[in-house]
Design a protein around this motif. Structure first.
Motif, PDB file in Angstrom:
ATOM      1  N   MET A   1       0.835  -1.176   0.000  1.00 37.17           N
ATOM      2  CA  MET A   1       0.000   0.000   0.000  1.00 37.17           C
ATOM      3  C   MET A   1       0.887   1.248   0.000  1.00 37.17           C
ATOM      4  SD  MET A   1      -2.988   0.915   2.677  1.00 37.17           S
ATOM      5  CE  MET A   1      -3.102   2.597   3.197  1.00 37.17           C
ATOM      6  N   GLY A   2       0.432   2.274  -0.713  1.00 38.27           N
ATOM      7  CA  GLY A   2       1.205   3.500  -0.816  1.00 38.27           C
ATOM      8  C   GLY A   2       1.049   4.363   0.416  1.00 38.27           C
ATOM      9  N   THR A   3       1.472   5.587   0.284  1.00 38.42           N
ATOM     10  CA  THR A   3       1.391   6.516   1.396  1.00 38.42           C
ATOM     11  C   THR A   3      -0.032   7.039   1.551  1.00 38.42           C
ATOM     12  OG1 THR A   3       1.884   8.430   0.019  1.00 38.42           O
ATOM     13  CG2 THR A   3       3.774   7.244   0.959  1.00 38.42           C
ATOM     14  N   LEU A   4      -0.258   7.724   2.645  1.00 31.60           N
ATOM     15  CA  LEU A   4      -1.571   8.324   2.904  1.00 31.60           C
ATOM     16  C   LEU A   4      -1.889   9.368   1.837  1.00 31.60           C
ATOM     17  CD1 LEU A   4      -4.071   8.598   4.652  1.00 31.60           C
ATOM     18  CD2 LEU A   4      -2.773  10.067   6.186  1.00 31.60           C
ATOM     19  N   LYS A   5      -0.875  10.110   1.411  1.00 31.23           N
ATOM     20  CA  LYS A   5      -1.082  11.113   0.367  1.00 31.23           C
ATOM     21  C   LYS A   5      -1.511  10.430  -0.941  1.00 31.23           C
ATOM     22  CE  LYS A   5       1.155  14.900  -2.058  1.00 31.23           C
ATOM     23  NZ  LYS A   5       2.404  15.617  -2.289  1.00 31.23           N
ATOM     24  N   ASP A   6      -0.903   9.283  -1.260  1.00 32.08           N
ATOM     25  CA  ASP A   6      -1.300   8.535  -2.453  1.00 32.08           C
ATOM     26  C   ASP A   6      -2.749   8.076  -2.344  1.00 32.08           C
ATOM     27  OD1 ASP A   6       1.239   8.814  -3.530  1.00 32.08           O
ATOM     28  OD2 ASP A   6       1.925   6.857  -2.802  1.00 32.08           O
ATOM     29  N   ARG A   7      -3.121   7.624  -1.158  1.00 31.71           N
ATOM     30  CA  ARG A   7      -4.503   7.180  -0.933  1.00 31.71           C
ATOM     31  C   ARG A   7      -5.481   8.343  -1.130  1.00 31.71           C
ATOM     32  NH1 ARG A   7      -6.808   5.438   4.769  1.00 31.71           N
ATOM     33  NH2 ARG A   7      -8.983   5.416   4.184  1.00 31.71           N
ATOM     34  N   LEU A   8      -5.112   9.523  -0.628  1.00 28.12           N
ATOM     35  CA  LEU A   8      -5.958  10.698  -0.820  1.00 28.12           C
ATOM     36  C   LEU A   8      -6.112  11.011  -2.310  1.00 28.12           C
ATOM     37  CD1 LEU A   8      -4.573  13.028   2.006  1.00 28.12           C
ATOM     38  CD2 LEU A   8      -6.859  12.041   1.904  1.00 28.12           C
ATOM     39  N   ASN A   9      -5.003  10.964  -3.050  1.00 28.67           N
ATOM     40  CA  ASN A   9      -5.055  11.217  -4.498  1.00 28.67           C
ATOM     41  C   ASN A   9      -5.909  10.185  -5.222  1.00 28.67           C
ATOM     42  OD1 ASN A   9      -3.607  13.601  -5.315  1.00 28.67           O
ATOM     43  ND2 ASN A   9      -1.746  12.612  -4.566  1.00 28.67           N
ATOM     44  N   ASP A  10      -5.730   8.904  -4.884  1.00 22.27           N
ATOM     45  CA  ASP A  10      -6.516   7.844  -5.520  1.00 22.27           C
ATOM     46  C   ASP A  10      -8.006   8.018  -5.234  1.00 22.27           C
ATOM     47  OD1 ASP A  10      -4.141   6.795  -6.458  1.00 22.27           O
ATOM     48  OD2 ASP A  10      -4.048   5.190  -4.955  1.00 22.27           O
ATOM     49  N   ASP A  11      -8.328   8.344  -3.978  1.00 27.28           N
ATOM     50  CA  ASP A  11      -9.732   8.548  -3.609  1.00 27.28           C
ATOM     51  C   ASP A  11     -10.305   9.790  -4.279  1.00 27.28           C
ATOM     52  OD1 ASP A  11      -9.491   6.278  -2.107  1.00 27.28           O
ATOM     53  OD2 ASP A  11      -9.616   7.281  -0.155  1.00 27.28           O
ATOM     54  N   LEU A  12      -9.465  10.811  -4.490  1.00 24.98           N
ATOM     55  CA  LEU A  12      -9.907  12.005  -5.203  1.00 24.98           C
ATOM     56  C   LEU A  12     -10.274  11.649  -6.636  1.00 24.98           C
ATOM     57  CD1 LEU A  12     -10.327  15.053  -5.629  1.00 24.98           C
ATOM     58  CD2 LEU A  12      -7.877  15.235  -6.075  1.00 24.98           C
ATOM     59  N   HIS A  13      -9.434  10.870  -7.281  1.00 27.02           N
ATOM     60  CA  HIS A  13      -9.711  10.477  -8.663  1.00 27.02           C
ATOM     61  C   HIS A  13     -10.985   9.639  -8.747  1.00 27.02           C
ATOM     62  CE1 HIS A  13      -5.993  12.016 -10.510  1.00 27.02           C
ATOM     63  NE2 HIS A  13      -5.495  11.789  -9.300  1.00 27.02           N
ATOM     64  N   ALA A  14     -11.164   8.735  -7.801  1.00 21.93           N
ATOM     65  CA  ALA A  14     -12.379   7.911  -7.778  1.00 21.93           C
ATOM     66  C   ALA A  14     -13.622   8.781  -7.553  1.00 21.93           C
ATOM     67  CB  ALA A  14     -12.275   6.848  -6.690  1.00 21.93           C
ATOM     68  N   ALA A  15     -13.513   9.766  -6.671  1.00 22.05           N
ATOM     69  CA  ALA A  15     -14.644  10.662  -6.398  1.00 22.05           C
ATOM     70  C   ALA A  15     -14.962  11.510  -7.619  1.00 22.05           C
ATOM     71  CB  ALA A  15     -14.328  11.561  -5.198  1.00 22.05           C
ATOM     72  N   MET A  16     -13.921  11.929  -8.328  1.00 22.94           N
ATOM     73  CA  MET A  16     -14.145  12.717  -9.544  1.00 22.94           C
ATOM     74  C   MET A  16     -14.861  11.874 -10.600  1.00 22.94           C
ATOM     75  SD  MET A  16     -10.505  14.741  -9.584  1.00 22.94           S
ATOM     76  CE  MET A  16     -10.610  15.393 -11.225  1.00 22.94           C
ATOM     77  N   LYS A  17     -14.428  10.626 -10.767  1.00 24.33           N
ATOM     78  CA  LYS A  17     -15.067   9.739 -11.745  1.00 24.33           C
ATOM     79  C   LYS A  17     -16.503   9.442 -11.355  1.00 24.33           C
ATOM     80  CE  LYS A  17     -10.923   7.471 -13.443  1.00 24.33           C
ATOM     81  NZ  LYS A  17     -10.142   6.236 -13.493  1.00 24.33           N
ATOM     82  N   GLY A  18     -16.748   9.319 -10.030  1.00 22.98           N
ATOM     83  CA  GLY A  18     -18.088   9.020  -9.546  1.00 22.98           C
ATOM     84  C   GLY A  18     -18.952  10.265  -9.400  1.00 22.98           C
ATOM     85  N   ARG A  19     -18.414  11.426  -9.734  1.00 24.25           N
ATOM     86  CA  ARG A  19     -19.121  12.714  -9.656  1.00 24.25           C
ATOM     87  C   ARG A  19     -19.650  12.998  -8.239  1.00 24.25           C
ATOM     88  NH1 ARG A  19     -18.569  14.506 -14.494  1.00 24.25           N
ATOM     89  NH2 ARG A  19     -19.144  13.419 -16.384  1.00 24.25           N
TER      90      ARG A  19
END
Length: 150
Positions: A1-19
């Protein structure tokens, strides 16, 4: 698993895709706060997970305080938005300790350091904060230390 910052970025991208607008805006704000912390000081650097966690804790506290201020001013809609943002950020924070758990950890820290009396509040707080390790707000810990040193 990556860093917490990576997790925040990944979740941001998922939230953007999910609108998901709330999560998207909240994570953007959190990542901006992390980036600001990275460039603060004399030299830019990458934050450790603990430092990112500290930034998220500060941002969550800001949301809670803003929600209270808006509620007191009769702005329920804005208070609700601030509470919702705080809930999004809390997903990334460790589970907060209960009052009983804080009392137990503080009692153990005070006993281990041999602290007694209000004159030793500073060193006692340092020991208690180390024992709690970011799993409770400083105000709650300070109140318990004050009560036990009482």
């Amino acid at each position: 698993m990556g860093t917490l910052k990576d997790r925040l970025n990944d979740d941001l991208h998922a939230a953007m895709k999910g609108r998901d607008e709330l999560t998207t805006s909240t994570l953007r704000m959190a990542l901006a706060a992390v980036r600001n912390a990275e460039v603060a000081g004399t030299e830019a650097r990458s934050l450790t997970d603990d430092e990112v966690l500290a930034v998220l804790t500060r941002e969550t506290k800001k949301r809670r305080e803003a929600a209270t201020a808006f509620a007191d001013a009769g702005r329920a809609e804005q208070a609700s938005k601030e509470r919702s943002e705080g809930e999004v950020l809390e997903r990334y924070l460790p589970k907060q300790l209960t009052d009983d758990e804080i009392a137990s950890l503080v009692r153990d820290a005070l006993a281990a350091g041999g602290f007694s009396g209000k004159a030793q509040m500073g060193p006692a707080m340092k020991a208690a904060q180390a024992a709690v390790a970011g799993r409770a707000e400083g105000g709650r810990v300070a109140a318990e230390v004050r009560r036990q040193l009482g």
